[in-house]
Motif scaffolding. Structure first.
Motif, PDB file in Angstrom:
ATOM      1  N   VAL A 102       1.385  36.157 -33.711  1.00  0.00           N
ATOM      2  CA  VAL A 102       0.116  35.607 -34.175  1.00  0.00           C
ATOM      3  C   VAL A 102      -0.341  34.447 -33.303  1.00  0.00           C
ATOM      4  N   ASP A 103      -1.593  34.056 -33.487  1.00  0.00           N
ATOM      5  CA  ASP A 103      -2.174  32.904 -32.820  1.00  0.00           C
ATOM      6  C   ASP A 103      -2.520  31.868 -33.897  1.00  0.00           C
ATOM      7  N   LYS A 123      -3.786  38.085 -35.252  1.00  0.00           N
ATOM      8  CA  LYS A 123      -2.713  38.571 -34.397  1.00  0.00           C
ATOM      9  C   LYS A 123      -3.054  38.189 -32.971  1.00  0.00           C
ATOM     10  N   ASP A 124      -2.060  37.950 -32.156  1.00  0.00           N
ATOM     11  CA  ASP A 124      -2.272  37.571 -30.766  1.00  0.00           C
ATOM     12  C   ASP A 124      -2.247  38.829 -29.919  1.00  0.00           C
ATOM     13  N   GLU A 125      -3.412  39.338 -29.609  1.00  0.00           N
ATOM     14  CA  GLU A 125      -3.543  40.601 -28.861  1.00  0.00           C
ATOM     15  C   GLU A 125      -2.989  40.495 -27.443  1.00  0.00           C
ATOM     16  N   THR A 126      -3.078  39.332 -26.819  1.00  0.00           N
ATOM     17  CA  THR A 126      -2.595  39.198 -25.439  1.00  0.00           C
ATOM     18  C   THR A 126      -1.094  39.395 -25.360  1.00  0.00           C
ATOM     19  N   LEU A 127      -0.360  38.903 -26.357  1.00  0.00           N
ATOM     20  CA  LEU A 127       1.084  39.087 -26.350  1.00  0.00           C
ATOM     21  C   LEU A 127       1.460  40.521 -26.685  1.00  0.00           C
ATOM     22  N   ALA A 128       0.697  41.174 -27.540  1.00  0.00           N
ATOM     23  CA  ALA A 128       0.993  42.546 -27.941  1.00  0.00           C
ATOM     24  C   ALA A 128       0.825  43.527 -26.787  1.00  0.00           C
ATOM     25  N   GLU A 129      -0.013  43.195 -25.804  1.00  0.00           N
ATOM     26  CA  GLU A 129      -0.280  44.095 -24.683  1.00  0.00           C
ATOM     27  C   GLU A 129       0.745  43.965 -23.564  1.00  0.00           C
ATOM     28  N   ASP A 130       1.510  42.876 -23.530  1.00  0.00           N
ATOM     29  CA  ASP A 130       2.528  42.682 -22.483  1.00  0.00           C
ATOM     30  C   ASP A 130       3.642  43.706 -22.647  1.00  0.00           C
ATOM     31  N   ASP A 131       4.415  43.908 -21.558  1.00  0.00           N
ATOM     32  CA  ASP A 131       5.571  44.787 -21.699  1.00  0.00           C
ATOM     33  C   ASP A 131       6.653  44.081 -22.526  1.00  0.00           C
ATOM     34  N   GLU A 132       7.678  44.817 -22.921  1.00  0.00           N
ATOM     35  CA  GLU A 132       8.640  44.317 -23.907  1.00  0.00           C
ATOM     36  C   GLU A 132       9.362  43.051 -23.455  1.00  0.00           C
ATOM     37  N   THR A 133       9.806  42.986 -22.195  1.00  0.00           N
ATOM     38  CA  THR A 133      10.531  41.804 -21.722  1.00  0.00           C
ATOM     39  C   THR A 133       9.622  40.587 -21.722  1.00  0.00           C
ATOM     40  N   ASP A 134       8.420  40.729 -21.180  1.00  0.00           N
ATOM     41  CA  ASP A 134       7.478  39.619 -21.167  1.00  0.00           C
ATOM     42  C   ASP A 134       7.107  39.210 -22.584  1.00  0.00           C
ATOM     43  N   THR A 135       6.977  40.181 -23.474  1.00  0.00           N
ATOM     44  CA  THR A 135       6.620  39.885 -24.864  1.00  0.00           C
ATOM     45  C   THR A 135       7.707  39.056 -25.527  1.00  0.00           C
ATOM     46  N   GLU A 136       8.984  39.441 -25.322  1.00  0.00           N
ATOM     47  CA  GLU A 136      10.066  38.670 -25.932  1.00  0.00           C
ATOM     48  C   GLU A 136      10.054  37.232 -25.443  1.00  0.00           C
ATOM     49  N   ARG A 137       9.842  37.029 -24.128  1.00  0.00           N
ATOM     50  CA  ARG A 137       9.798  35.685 -23.576  1.00  0.00           C
ATOM     51  C   ARG A 137       8.576  34.934 -24.105  1.00  0.00           C
ATOM     52  N   ALA A 138       7.425  35.596 -24.157  1.00  0.00           N
ATOM     53  CA  ALA A 138       6.195  34.954 -24.623  1.00  0.00           C
ATOM     54  C   ALA A 138       6.282  34.605 -26.104  1.00  0.00           C
TER      55      ALA A 138
END
Length: 160
Positions: A102-103, A123-138
């Motif tokens: 979320v944002d 919901k934070d759409e920018t984080l949902a669009e990242d790939d899984e590794t980047d999403t976990e870090r973000a």
């Protein structure tokens, strides 16, 4: 002291004690809450009757929405409080799903005229669009940054 006065004194004492116990119970019990989800946001709904927007503090802490309410009891001319049963300091908490991204900076809290507090957190759409590794870090970075995000008293709006 007459028997009638003695009876009235006992009745008043019992009312005060029952009212205090009820108010204490309300203050130590979390407010009822509903958590709803749409495609774009989460909606957290608390019942907060007798509350003004300035009495409410809303915080988002590590995936959880927390509220604190400090209500005030109005004084009425020619009336005495016989049964002070409403808690004046109330708290509530709602956990979002573990996978929620979320944002909280874009969140908004609204209090209806009937005392329903609605907190919408997009919901934070920018984080949902990242790939899984980047999403976990973000998510980890975002969770840390959002740890103390809050909607301060006075920022809660009233819906008509």
């Amino acid at each position: 002291m007459t028997l009638r006065e003695f009876g009235r004194s006992i009745t008043n004492t019992v009312y005060r004690q029952v009212g205090r116990a009820n108010g204490h119970l309300q203050s130590n019990r979390s407010l009822p809450v509903d958590v709803l989800e749409s495609d774009t946001a989460y909606l957290v709904v608390f019942d907060a009757p007798g509350t003004d927007p300035d009495d409410i503090e809303v915080r988002y802490l590590s995936g959880s929405v927390k509220i604190r309410i400090e209500r005030y009891r109005e004084f009425r001319d020619r009336y005495d409080v016989r049964f002070p049963g409403r808690g004046l300091q109330l708290e509530g908490e709602a956990d979002l799903p573990a996978d929620a991204v979320v944002d909280p900076d874009a969140g908004a809290a609204r209090l209806t005229e009937h005392g329903t507090l609605r907190i919408e957190i997009p919901k934070d759409e920018t984080l949902a669009e990242d790939d899984e590794t980047d999403t976990e870090r973000a998510v980890a970075d975002h969770d840390h940054a959002a740890h103390a995000e809050s909607i301060e008293p006075g920022e809660v709006t009233v819906d008509d």
